[in-house]
Design a protein around this motif. Structure first.
Motif, PDB file in Angstrom:
ATOM      1  N   ASN A  88       0.817  -1.217   0.000  1.00 12.39           N
ATOM      2  CA  ASN A  88       0.000   0.000   0.000  1.00 12.39           C
ATOM      3  C   ASN A  88       0.851   1.268   0.000  1.00 12.39           C
ATOM      4  N   ASN A  89       1.898   1.258  -0.831  1.00 12.77           N
ATOM      5  CA  ASN A  89       2.779   2.412  -1.011  1.00 12.77           C
ATOM      6  C   ASN A  89       3.549   2.803   0.249  1.00 12.77           C
ATOM      7  N   ILE A  90       3.704   1.865   1.146  1.00 14.17           N
ATOM      8  CA  ILE A  90       4.560   2.031   2.327  1.00 14.17           C
ATOM      9  C   ILE A  90       5.651   0.957   2.250  1.00 14.17           C
ATOM     10  N   ALA A  91       6.887   1.368   2.485  1.00 13.67           N
ATOM     11  CA  ALA A  91       7.995   0.401   2.486  1.00 13.67           C
ATOM     12  C   ALA A  91       8.249  -0.067   3.910  1.00 13.67           C
ATOM     13  N   TYR A  92       8.463  -1.365   4.067  1.00 14.32           N
ATOM     14  CA  TYR A  92       8.757  -1.956   5.374  1.00 14.32           C
ATOM     15  C   TYR A  92      10.138  -2.594   5.303  1.00 14.32           C
ATOM     16  N   MET A  93      10.944  -2.361   6.327  1.00 12.87           N
ATOM     17  CA  MET A  93      12.317  -2.864   6.305  1.00 12.87           C
ATOM     18  C   MET A  93      12.777  -3.202   7.711  1.00 12.87           C
ATOM     19  N   GLY A  94      13.551  -4.277   7.826  1.00  9.46           N
ATOM     20  CA  GLY A  94      14.098  -4.645   9.123  1.00  9.46           C
ATOM     21  C   GLY A  94      15.119  -5.751   9.011  1.00  9.46           C
ATOM     22  N   PHE A 134       9.146 -10.271   0.714  1.00 12.30           N
ATOM     23  CA  PHE A 134       8.236 -10.026  -0.400  1.00 12.30           C
ATOM     24  C   PHE A 134       6.848  -9.768   0.177  1.00 12.30           C
ATOM     25  N   SER A 135       5.970  -9.189  -0.616  1.00 13.01           N
ATOM     26  CA  SER A 135       4.577  -9.006  -0.209  1.00 13.01           C
ATOM     27  C   SER A 135       3.713  -9.958  -1.013  1.00 13.01           C
ATOM     28  N   ALA A 136       2.632 -10.422  -0.400  1.00 15.67           N
ATOM     29  CA  ALA A 136       1.678 -11.303  -1.078  1.00 15.67           C
ATOM     30  C   ALA A 136       0.310 -11.070  -0.454  1.00 15.67           C
ATOM     31  N   GLY A 137      -0.642 -10.669  -1.276  1.00 17.63           N
ATOM     32  CA  GLY A 137      -1.941 -10.319  -0.727  1.00 17.63           C
ATOM     33  C   GLY A 137      -1.842  -9.067   0.115  1.00 17.63           C
ATOM     34  N   SER A 138      -2.384  -9.122   1.313  1.00 19.14           N
ATOM     35  CA  SER A 138      -2.394  -7.951   2.199  1.00 19.14           C
ATOM     36  C   SER A 138      -1.285  -7.995   3.248  1.00 19.14           C
ATOM     37  N   LYS A 139      -0.348  -8.939   3.114  1.00 13.37           N
ATOM     38  CA  LYS A 139       0.691  -9.081   4.129  1.00 13.37           C
ATOM     39  C   LYS A 139       2.082  -9.116   3.500  1.00 13.37           C
ATOM     40  N   GLY A 140       3.062  -8.844   4.345  1.00 14.54           N
ATOM     41  CA  GLY A 140       4.441  -8.960   3.928  1.00 14.54           C
ATOM     42  C   GLY A 140       5.084 -10.169   4.581  1.00 14.54           C
ATOM     43  N   TYR A 141       6.154 -10.670   3.973  1.00 11.76           N
ATOM     44  CA  TYR A 141       6.809 -11.886   4.457  1.00 11.76           C
ATOM     45  C   TYR A 141       8.323 -11.697   4.457  1.00 11.76           C
ATOM     46  N   ILE A 142       8.963 -12.172   5.520  1.00 13.34           N
ATOM     47  CA  ILE A 142      10.419 -12.149   5.612  1.00 13.34           C
ATOM     48  C   ILE A 142      10.887 -13.495   6.144  1.00 13.34           C
ATOM     49  N   GLY A 143      11.957 -14.022   5.526  1.00 11.66           N
ATOM     50  CA  GLY A 143      12.481 -15.305   5.982  1.00 11.66           C
ATOM     51  C   GLY A 143      13.856 -15.595   5.416  1.00 11.66           C
ATOM     52  N   SER A 158       4.934 -13.809   8.597  1.00  9.16           N
ATOM     53  CA  SER A 158       4.087 -12.834   7.905  1.00  9.16           C
ATOM     54  C   SER A 158       3.838 -11.635   8.806  1.00  9.16           C
ATOM     55  N   TYR A 159       3.745 -10.468   8.171  1.00  8.11           N
ATOM     56  CA  TYR A 159       3.461  -9.235   8.915  1.00  8.11           C
ATOM     57  C   TYR A 159       2.173  -8.622   8.393  1.00  8.11           C
ATOM     58  N   ASP A 160       1.260  -8.305   9.319  1.00  5.94           N
ATOM     59  CA  ASP A 160      -0.006  -7.670   8.978  1.00  5.94           C
ATOM     60  C   ASP A 160       0.072  -6.198   9.374  1.00  5.94           C
ATOM     61  N   ALA A 162      -2.120  -3.952   9.261  1.00  2.31           N
ATOM     62  CA  ALA A 162      -3.358  -3.466   9.890  1.00  2.31           C
ATOM     63  C   ALA A 162      -3.338  -3.678  11.397  1.00  2.31           C
ATOM     64  N   THR A 163      -2.655  -4.741  11.852  1.00  2.57           N
ATOM     65  CA  THR A 163      -2.618  -5.053  13.280  1.00  2.57           C
ATOM     66  C   THR A 163      -1.229  -4.878  13.889  1.00  2.57           C
ATOM     67  N   ASN A 164      -0.214  -4.693  13.032  1.00  5.14           N
ATOM     68  CA  ASN A 164       1.174  -4.587  13.493  1.00  5.14           C
ATOM     69  C   ASN A 164       1.588  -5.859  14.242  1.00  5.14           C
ATOM     70  N   ILE A 165       1.176  -7.004  13.687  1.00  5.53           N
ATOM     71  CA  ILE A 165       1.455  -8.293  14.328  1.00  5.53           C
ATOM     72  C   ILE A 165       2.140  -9.235  13.338  1.00  5.53           C
ATOM     73  N   TRP A 166       3.148  -9.947  13.849  1.00  9.03           N
ATOM     74  CA  TRP A 166       3.831 -10.991  13.084  1.00  9.03           C
ATOM     75  C   TRP A 166       3.233 -12.361  13.428  1.00  9.03           C
ATOM     76  N   ALA A 167       3.158 -13.218  12.436  1.00  9.33           N
ATOM     77  CA  ALA A 167       2.658 -14.583  12.656  1.00  9.33           C
ATOM     78  C   ALA A 167       3.535 -15.561  11.890  1.00  9.33           C
ATOM     79  N   LYS A 168       3.735 -16.737  12.461  1.00  7.16           N
ATOM     80  CA  LYS A 168       4.553 -17.759  11.819  1.00  7.16           C
ATOM     81  C   LYS A 168       3.856 -18.267  10.557  1.00  7.16           C
TER      82      LYS A 168
END
Length: 356
Positions: A88-94, A134-143, A158-160, A162-168
């Motif tokens: 959604n035009n926001i970059a996420y990095m970590g 990478f992003s897929a659907g409404s979430k981002g993924y790092i691994g 996965s990172y959401d 909307a909730t600022n929550i990570w899930a396995k």
């Protein structure tokens, strides 16, 4: 302004030229003709330089398309080998590794409209560097990546936003590794190549709808780490990287519908753009590649399968930086050069002139 567009064609585009031999000349005649040639060349050069000076109003300033602008520096510590994605035009990095060789777990969002960074919830997995996102659907993924014990990893989270929550999420379908490439086409993420103790070229697709990985066609070129990829019109273009100590220059396109890789025009020898651990991104139907081994910016046009230079990155040269594109601009941040770890952020506009 003097505009100097550079365009490199493949060897197949050049045509042989027939040069007719000169008739035998006496020494005096040959000397006279040679002197005339020299005078003619000098005259042409003089006229050319005069025209340049007149056209520039007495200035020798040179410009090319593609300009870089310093933006708000990354607010975390400088680092190398971070992972990122765009939603959604926001970059996420970590994640990444700092100058003290500490693996990192912090996670940040960059909003180009506000030119501001905001810290988010720490990455859900263990601290690491040289992973991939990478992003897929409404979430981002790092691994994937390497942890503090130098173990190679294969977990994904996965990172959401909307909730600022990570899930396995499901573990990566291939072996644990680092130095992979990744891209998104449609609703799926793709990850492959890298190193698990050996150089690799296998590719895998992740479907968030079923939280599962499926093996797809392996990368078309040699095995490698540190490659780059970008997506244009539903196809992924990928290349560069390092295979057993040798920087690569080949270039391939992946069609997910046919599940095939097709070789495109290689980087030519005189272009000298083979590299590894650079950055790539796509803007308005064209791809861009820079850093790794030098700061030259290369533009790829998939309609002509040709490369063009667009000036140079205006920051310090670096490897293992993060690159992404949002709303017609490319961005480069972090990375390393020797023991230096960077936290600067630059944006790139291919439509604006860069003064050299």
């Amino acid at each position: 302004m003097i505009h100097l567009p550079f365009r490199f064609l493949s060897a197949t585009d050049s045509q042989p030229q027939f040069v007719s031999p000169e008739p035998s000349l006496s020494p005096v005649t040959r000397k006279t003709k040679n002197q005339k040639r020299i005078n003619w060349v000098l005259g042409v050069l003089s006229i050319g330089w005069a025209g340049l000076l007149v056209g520039c109003g007495g200035s020798t300033t040179v410009s090319v398309l593609g300009d870089w602008t310093v933006k708000s520096e990354f607010e975390g510590v400088g680092r190398s080998g971070a992972s990122s994605f765009v939603l959604n035009n926001i970059a996420y990095m970590g994640t990444g590794v700092d100058a003290s060789n500490q693996r990192l777990q912090d996670f940040w969002a960059y909003d180009p409209l506000k030119n501001a960074w905001t810290q988010k919830a720490n990455y859900g997995g263990v601290a690491r560097y040289s992973g991939v996102g990478f992003s897929a659907g409404s979430k981002g993924y790092i691994g994937t990546g390497i942890n503090v014990n130098s173990d190679k990893l294969k977990d994904f989270w996965s990172y959401d936003p909307a909730t600022n929550i990570w899930a396995k999420a499901a573990d990566f379908g291939g072996t644990a590794r680092y130095g992979t490439l990744a891209f998104t086409i449609g609703t799926k993420g793709y990850v492959g190549t890298g190193n698990d103790g050996n150089y690799l070229k296998d590719m895998w697709a992740y479907d968030p709808a079923v939280d599962a990985w499926t093996k797809v066609a392996s990368y078309g070129g040699a095995k490698r780490i540190g490659a780059v990829a970008f997506v244009i019109d539903g196809k992924a273009y990928a290349g560069t990287g390092n295979n057993n100590g040798t920087a690569q220059r080949d270039w391939y396109v992946y069609d997910p519908t046919a599940d095939t890789w097709t070789q495109k025009l290689d980087f030519l020898t005189d272009q000298a753009v083979q590299r590894s651990n650079g950055v790539g991104f796509a803007i308005s139907g064209k791809g861009y590649l820079t850093l790794g081994d030098n700061t030259v910016v290369w533009q790829y046009d998939p309609t002509t399968d040709l490369w063009t230079t667009l000036g140079s990155f205006e920051g310090a040269n670096r490897i293992n930086a993060v690159g992404f594109a949002i709303n017609g601009k490319g961005y480069v941040t972090t990375g390393s050069n020797g023991t230096n770890r960077f936290d600067d952020l630059w944006d790139f506009d291919p439509t604006v002139e860069q003064v050299l």
